[in-house]
Design a protein around this motif. Structure first.
Motif, mmCIF file in Angstrom:
data_model
loop_
_atom_site.group_PDB
_atom_site.id
_atom_site.type_symbol
_atom_site.label_atom_id
_atom_site.label_comp_id
_atom_site.label_asym_id
_atom_site.label_seq_id
_atom_site.Cartn_x
_atom_site.Cartn_y
_atom_site.Cartn_z
ATOM 1 N N ALA A 1 0.832 -1.200 0.000
ATOM 2 C CA ALA A 1 0.000 0.000 0.000
ATOM 3 C C ALA A 1 0.859 1.239 0.000
ATOM 4 O O ALA A 1 1.941 1.264 0.562
ATOM 5 C CB ALA A 1 -0.913 -0.004 1.208
ATOM 6 N N SER B 1 -0.149 5.774 0.168
ATOM 7 C CA SER B 1 -1.278 6.630 0.533
ATOM 8 C C SER B 1 -2.016 7.075 -0.732
ATOM 9 O O SER B 1 -2.095 8.255 -1.043
ATOM 10 C CB SER B 1 -0.778 7.829 1.338
ATOM 11 N N ASP C 1 -4.897 5.316 -4.075
ATOM 12 C CA ASP C 1 -5.606 4.172 -4.634
ATOM 13 C C ASP C 1 -4.828 3.686 -5.847
ATOM 14 O O ASP C 1 -4.270 4.489 -6.609
ATOM 15 C CB ASP C 1 -7.024 4.574 -5.044
ATOM 16 N N ASN D 1 -6.313 -1.687 -4.630
ATOM 17 C CA ASN D 1 -6.138 -1.099 -3.301
ATOM 18 C C ASN D 1 -6.960 0.174 -3.168
ATOM 19 O O ASN D 1 -6.980 1.012 -4.063
ATOM 20 C CB ASN D 1 -4.658 -0.773 -3.074
ATOM 21 N N ALA E 1 -7.430 3.275 -0.394
ATOM 22 C CA ALA E 1 -6.893 3.885 0.825
ATOM 23 C C ALA E 1 -7.830 4.976 1.327
ATOM 24 O O ALA E 1 -8.499 5.655 0.547
ATOM 25 C CB ALA E 1 -5.509 4.470 0.550
ATOM 26 N N TYR F 1 -6.217 1.163 4.668
ATOM 27 C CA TYR F 1 -6.490 0.723 3.308
ATOM 28 C C TYR F 1 -7.092 -0.674 3.321
ATOM 29 O O TYR F 1 -6.900 -1.453 4.251
ATOM 30 C CB TYR F 1 -5.219 0.749 2.449
ATOM 31 N N ASP G 1 4.168 0.167 7.825
ATOM 32 C CA ASP G 1 2.919 -0.382 7.298
ATOM 33 C C ASP G 1 2.605 -1.672 8.052
ATOM 34 O O ASP G 1 3.391 -2.625 8.005
ATOM 35 C CB ASP G 1 3.098 -0.657 5.800
#
Length: 228
Positions: free
Chosen positions: A22, A24, A26, A53, A55, A60, A115
């Motif tokens: 992930a 920060s 999409d 993904n 977020a 997320y 993360d």
């Protein structure tokens, strides 16, 4: 065959963390990878995984679907007092899975963050094998038999991992570790180690190479991401 099934079941979390986890933003990511199993040279499945993904406020949600496959041949020769037996078998293997992750990112510095994420995966392994057995008796009589069969297995996987990612301009580096619990006929917990390097070509497009190691296997992947 049973040994191969067991080791493939242990493999289970291939792309769940190999695909970039992930940022920060999409994104949609397409990955291609290869698994190497400990002590198994003839079986090295490859395939493609698609990751989506979403977020929001540091959290997320992520979903991954992967399709892996490999074909291999094996020959077994046996002899006894009565005959010589040679069997040749071809095995076609498909390994598909769906992974769902939820995670949270913690800023550490202006250029780095931690993360933490966990998830659930459902894996399905299908084998289709066929072959021919040639039997030669000691009195010279020869005959041939063909055979075929199918088998399948499923397993559930629960894992939690933590990674640190640092940015060096357009180059990002990630390292992490975690644990994975496999629930099947012989459940066990394995440690996970991972590393990734990625390069940001534009604000929307990046690429990465990743490595993930578990006690029973390791994986090398190449991934392309589009962020929006």
């Amino acid at each position: 065959m049973n040994s191969t099934l067991k080791q493939v079941a242990l493999v289970s979390a291939l792309f769940a963390s190999t695909a970039c986890l992930a940022n920060s933003t999409d994104f949609v990511e397409l990955g291609y990878g290869k698994i190497t199993l400990d002590g198994v040279d003839e079986f090295k499945p490859t395939g493609i995984a698609v990751t989506v993904n979403k977020a929001f406020d540091g959290f997320y949600l992520q979903g991954t679907y992967a399709a892996l496959s490999d074909d291999f041949n094996d020959t077994l020769i046996e002899s006894d007092y009565y005959a010589n037996i040679e069997s040749t078998v071809k095995v076609e293997t498909d390994l598909n899975y769906l992974t769902l992750l939820v995670g949270h990112q913690f800023d550490v510095t202006d250029a780095g963050f931690v993360d933490v994420y966990g998830g659930y995966s459902r894996y399905k392994l299908e084998l289709d094998y066929s072959g021919i057995t040639n039997i030669t008796s000691n009195d010279g009589y020869r005959y041939q038999e063909s055979f075929s069969d199918k088998d399948s297995d499923t397993s559930d996987h629960y894992h939690i991992e933590a990674a640190y990612e640092h940015s060096f301009g357009d180059l990002n580096a990630r390292v992490g570790l975690g644990v994975e619990r496999i629930q099947d006929d012989e459940s066990e917990t394995n440690f996970v180690y991972l590393a990734k390097l990625s390069y940001q070509f534009t604000d929307s497009i990046s690429a990465n190479i990743s490595y993930r190691n578990v006690d029973e296997y390791d994986n090398f992947g190449v991934n392309l991401r589009y962020s929006f």
